[in-house]
Design a protein around this motif. Structure first.
Motif, PDB file in Angstrom:
ATOM      1  N   LEU A   1       0.826  -1.207   0.000  1.00 41.51           N
ATOM      2  CA  LEU A   1       0.000   0.000   0.000  1.00 41.51           C
ATOM      3  C   LEU A   1       0.862   1.258   0.000  1.00 41.51           C
ATOM      4  O   LEU A   1       0.541   2.243  -0.666  1.00 41.51           O
ATOM      5  CB  LEU A   1      -0.927  -0.008   1.221  1.00 41.51           C
ATOM      6  CG  LEU A   1      -2.065  -1.033   1.193  1.00 41.51           C
ATOM      7  CD1 LEU A   1      -2.760  -1.102   2.539  1.00 41.51           C
ATOM      8  CD2 LEU A   1      -3.075  -0.698   0.097  1.00 41.51           C
ATOM      9  N   TYR A   2       1.963   1.205   0.745  1.00 39.96           N
ATOM     10  CA  TYR A   2       2.857   2.367   0.778  1.00 39.96           C
ATOM     11  C   TYR A   2       3.505   2.592  -0.587  1.00 39.96           C
ATOM     12  O   TYR A   2       3.680   3.729  -1.024  1.00 39.96           O
ATOM     13  CB  TYR A   2       3.932   2.169   1.840  1.00 39.96           C
ATOM     14  CG  TYR A   2       4.811   3.391   2.048  1.00 39.96           C
ATOM     15  CD1 TYR A   2       4.381   4.445   2.851  1.00 39.96           C
ATOM     16  CD2 TYR A   2       6.053   3.489   1.439  1.00 39.96           C
ATOM     17  CE1 TYR A   2       5.163   5.566   3.032  1.00 39.96           C
ATOM     18  CE2 TYR A   2       6.856   4.612   1.609  1.00 39.96           C
ATOM     19  CZ  TYR A   2       6.399   5.643   2.420  1.00 39.96           C
ATOM     20  OH  TYR A   2       7.175   6.758   2.593  1.00 39.96           O
ATOM     21  N   ARG A   3       3.843   1.502  -1.262  1.00 35.98           N
ATOM     22  CA  ARG A   3       4.406   1.628  -2.601  1.00 35.98           C
ATOM     23  C   ARG A   3       3.385   2.227  -3.560  1.00 35.98           C
ATOM     24  O   ARG A   3       3.729   3.059  -4.415  1.00 35.98           O
ATOM     25  CB  ARG A   3       4.859   0.255  -3.106  1.00 35.98           C
ATOM     26  CG  ARG A   3       5.604   0.311  -4.436  1.00 35.98           C
ATOM     27  CD  ARG A   3       6.109  -1.058  -4.825  1.00 35.98           C
ATOM     28  NE  ARG A   3       5.030  -2.001  -5.062  1.00 35.98           N
ATOM     29  CZ  ARG A   3       5.226  -3.259  -5.457  1.00 35.98           C
ATOM     30  NH1 ARG A   3       6.467  -3.719  -5.623  1.00 35.98           N
ATOM     31  NH2 ARG A   3       4.196  -4.062  -5.657  1.00 35.98           N
ATOM     32  N   GLN A   4       2.136   1.821  -3.420  1.00 35.82           N
ATOM     33  CA  GLN A   4       1.093   2.403  -4.250  1.00 35.82           C
ATOM     34  C   GLN A   4       0.899   3.881  -3.911  1.00 35.82           C
ATOM     35  O   GLN A   4       0.635   4.708  -4.791  1.00 35.82           O
ATOM     36  CB  GLN A   4      -0.216   1.656  -4.036  1.00 35.82           C
ATOM     37  CG  GLN A   4      -1.389   2.237  -4.811  1.00 35.82           C
ATOM     38  CD  GLN A   4      -2.674   1.503  -4.530  1.00 35.82           C
ATOM     39  OE1 GLN A   4      -2.699   0.300  -4.372  1.00 35.82           O
ATOM     40  NE2 GLN A   4      -3.761   2.255  -4.440  1.00 35.82           N
ATOM     41  N   ARG A   5       1.066   4.212  -2.636  1.00 34.97           N
ATOM     42  CA  ARG A   5       0.908   5.601  -2.201  1.00 34.97           C
ATOM     43  C   ARG A   5       1.902   6.518  -2.908  1.00 34.97           C
ATOM     44  O   ARG A   5       1.591   7.679  -3.199  1.00 34.97           O
ATOM     45  CB  ARG A   5       1.104   5.664  -0.684  1.00 34.97           C
ATOM     46  CG  ARG A   5       1.041   7.059  -0.078  1.00 34.97           C
ATOM     47  CD  ARG A   5       1.252   6.939   1.426  1.00 34.97           C
ATOM     48  NE  ARG A   5       1.224   8.235   2.076  1.00 34.97           N
ATOM     49  CZ  ARG A   5       2.292   9.007   2.238  1.00 34.97           C
ATOM     50  NH1 ARG A   5       3.467   8.607   1.749  1.00 34.97           N
ATOM     51  NH2 ARG A   5       2.199  10.163   2.860  1.00 34.97           N
TER      52      ARG A   5
END
Length: 297
Positions: free
Chosen positions: A182-186
């Motif tokens: 999710l952080y990478r997508q963020r």
């Protein structure tokens, strides 16, 4: 277990408290199931069937632990030596609770696959979930029903320590993997669309930490004092934590959609600015849609 050494507080008392907490959490689970079917009628039949099976498993679990407590407290009243052989319904609760917990872990592992499009970590999580169910239940139903509780625990404590440690590690692996993805997508979303992803990350950390911490606490009590039922009290509660984490994850989509609409409205530029830069608003909306879609099962 002889009468002089019998401690009702740390045995029956602890199990009673754990059962009461478990029943309260089952009420929360039932409420969340009702909210799910009311808010998400458009979900697939497979998803609805999974939620129904989790609730039915929880219902069977609370019936089994309720019967076990009744036998220990009422039927065997005045005979603490009978606690050496716990009711078979508690073994059934062990099986059902393990299936519910492993099923929820498998669901979150599948979510990792949806986000990453890779099977490496999900396969590891699925293998760990399978290990949680098979060895302990095979040993329990093969030996635990026929042997006194003390002898059975002394013989197989290493197996249960391993199973619970791997289960807690699985919860942490799932939480860490989801947070990372999710952080990478963020990092690929616009600044004004990160609120939704930040919320997803916070909820993922909370659910993963709760189930993992509960498993570690149960294992700690089991190692420190196996003669008491304090670890068993945690054991009858943990299955409810897994089911509630699953349902909270599914029902949180309503909040995420509301947050998405708020962010989009707040980030929508005036009409004149929209005419000058139409793609910026469209990109913001698409990023928000992607955040919700990749989180949904």
């Amino acid at each position: 277990m002889s009468s002089p050494s019998f401690d009702a507080d740390s045995t029956l008392g602890a199990l009673l408290v754990g059962t009461l907490v478990s029943y309260v959490l089952f009420g929360v689970t039932t409420t969340q199931v009702y909210i799910y079917y009311d808010r998400f009628p458009e979900d697939s039949s497979k998803m609805k069937a999974m939620v129904a099976s989790v609730w039915l498993g929880e219902l069977a679990h609370v019936i089994c632990i309720g019967h076990s407590l009744y036998v220990m407290v009422i039927t065997d009243y005045g005979h603490p030596e009978r606690l050496a052989h716990i009711p078979s319904s508690l073994f059934a609760a062990t099986f059902v609770g393990g299936m519910v917990s492993a099923g929820v872990q498998s669901f979150f592992a599948f979510r990792i696959y949806i986000l990453s499009k890779s099977l490496w970590i999900p396969c590891i999580c699925w293998a760990m979930s399978l290990f949680r169910v098979l060895p302990s239940n095979i040993v329990t139903f093969s030996y635990g029903i026929h042997e006194p509780l003390g002898e059975f625990i002394d013989k197989w404590n290493w197996l249960f320590d391993t199973v619970w440690a791997i289960s807690a590690a699985n919860d942490l692996l799932i939480a860490i993997s989801l947070v990372f993805l999710l952080y990478r997508q963020r990092n690929y979303t616009l600044k004004r669309t990160t609120a939704v992803v930040n919320k997803l990350i916070a909820w993922t950390v909370e659910t993963g930490v709760v189930t993992s911490a509960a498993g570690i606490i149960m294992m700690a009590f089991f190692i420190i004092n196996r003669a008491s039922f304090i670890w068993m009290a945690w054991f009858v509660v943990i299955a409810r934590l897994f089911s509630n984490s699953l349902l909270a994850s599914l029902n949180s989509r309503a909040s995420l959609r509301a947050l998405q609409e708020t962010v989009v409205l707040a980030s929508t530029p005036p009409v004149s600015a929209t005419l000058e830069r139409p793609m910026d608003c469209e990109q913001s909306i698409e990023m928000n849609k992607m955040s919700i879609t990749t989180y949904n099962p």
